[in-house]
Design an enzyme around this catalytic site. Structure first.
Site, PDB file in Angstrom:
ATOM      1  N   PRO A  22      -6.971  44.678-127.599  1.00 59.82           N
ATOM      2  CG  PRO A  22      -8.836  43.423-127.099  1.00 59.82           C
ATOM      3  CD  PRO A  22      -8.340  44.827-127.093  1.00 59.82           C
ATOM      4  CD  GLU A  23      -2.710  46.417-131.867  1.00 63.27           C
ATOM      5  OE1 GLU A  23      -2.018  46.104-132.852  1.00 63.27           O
ATOM      6  OE2 GLU A  23      -2.420  47.351-131.115  1.00 63.27           O
TER       7      GLU A  23
END
Length: 273
Positions: A2-3
């Site tokens: 997850p960014e």
DNA sequence: GTGACCACCTGGCCGC
DNA sequence: TGCGGCCAGGTGGTCA
């Protein structure tokens, strides 16, 4: 992993699903996710509270409850799922927030890297982990002047600097590769060598890449699979990341993979000299 | 202050 | 088939 776009997708999805739900109880199966506070106190401060808002800064999710904020970082593989309390608990669900309506919010993390912090509402941004963060590319203060002040004396690779959340918040390994490709910059180039035009390109391309990724629900590759039933589509838009051996979309040179500061790094050796 | 390196973690993959 | 080793990587901590 997850960014910023993936976290924003989770935030907006959760916002529509769990706002105003009240926590009745909390089950903690892996205590090391909770930082700076013991489990008993963590539970005590959250039970009976309702979720009033859900914000995001960089890669952090911020759950605003009545008088306390829960700051959650998904790290590599953290995900949230909403399930009925009666459903079987998955072995990777480490913290479960049970709501008064019979539903539950479950924090799922295969690698147990994720973190949760509790903060008073007036100390969310004035204490770590958020205090130390730099600016998001969307921030009005993210200018050539700001970036130059942070990078002009850095003798490390530009990729390393863009991954440094105290300078440039929100980019992770995938999007840094893409931003550097669009900016025609070699990931191993020392940050001190950049020119004003390069800073401008980095900011412009970071905004472009992140906005596009947010619109597509983020990127779903390898370890980061769907969360909350949402699967991103930005992987179809990637130019270099995971494209080793494939022709560059601009010049047809084969994309290469190297390591920068221990991170798998993809780039076009012709476009990014 | 800066930069390099390691630990945290587990599942997937590969070679033997 | 089973085993060991390596890889993936964001962040915090330690050390030079």
């Amino acid at each position: 992993m997850p960014e910023l776009p993936e976290v924003e997708t989770v935030r907006s999805t959760l916002y529509n699903l769990i706002l105003n739900r009240k926590i009745e109880s909390i089950d903690v199966y892996y205590i090391k996710i909770i930082k700076d506070i013991n489990v008993t106190e963590f539970i005590k401060r959250l039970v009976g509270k309702s979720i009033k808002d859900i914000k995001r800064y960089g890669k952090y999710l911020i759950f605003i409850l009545d008088d306390v904020a829960l700051i959650s970082h998904l790290r590599m593989e953290g995900k949230y799922f909403i399930k009925e309390q009666s459903e079987v608990i998955n072995k990777h669900e480490h913290i479960i927030f049970n709501f008064t309506d019979g539903s539950s919010l479950r924090y799922h993390d295969v690698r147990k890297f994720g973190t949760m912090d509790l903060r008073d509402l007036d100390k969310i941004y004035t204490t770590n982990p958020l205090l130390k963060l730099g600016l998001e590319p969307f921030d009005k203060l993210m200018t050539v002047k700001y970036l130059k002040s942070k990078l002009q004396k850095k003798e490390v690779a530009i990729k390393t600097c863009l991954l440094d959340q105290t300078i440039f918040t929100g980019l992770g390994n995938i999007y840094v590769d893409e931003v550097l490709f669009l900016s025609r910059l070699n990931p191993q180039l020392k940050a001190s060598k950049l020119k004003d035009k390069d800073y401008q390109n980095i900011i412009k391309n970071a905004i472009e890449v992140l906005n596009k990724a947010i619109a597509l629900g983020g990127t779903t590759i390898r370890s980061y699979t769907s969360s909350l039933g949402v699967t991103g589509l930005f992987q179809n838009e990637l130019n270099v990341h995971t494209k080793k051996g494939e022709p560059c979309v601009i010049c047809n040179t084969l994309i290469e993979k190297t390591r920068v500061n221990g991170r798998g790094t993809y780039y076009c050796p012709n476009c990014q000299k």
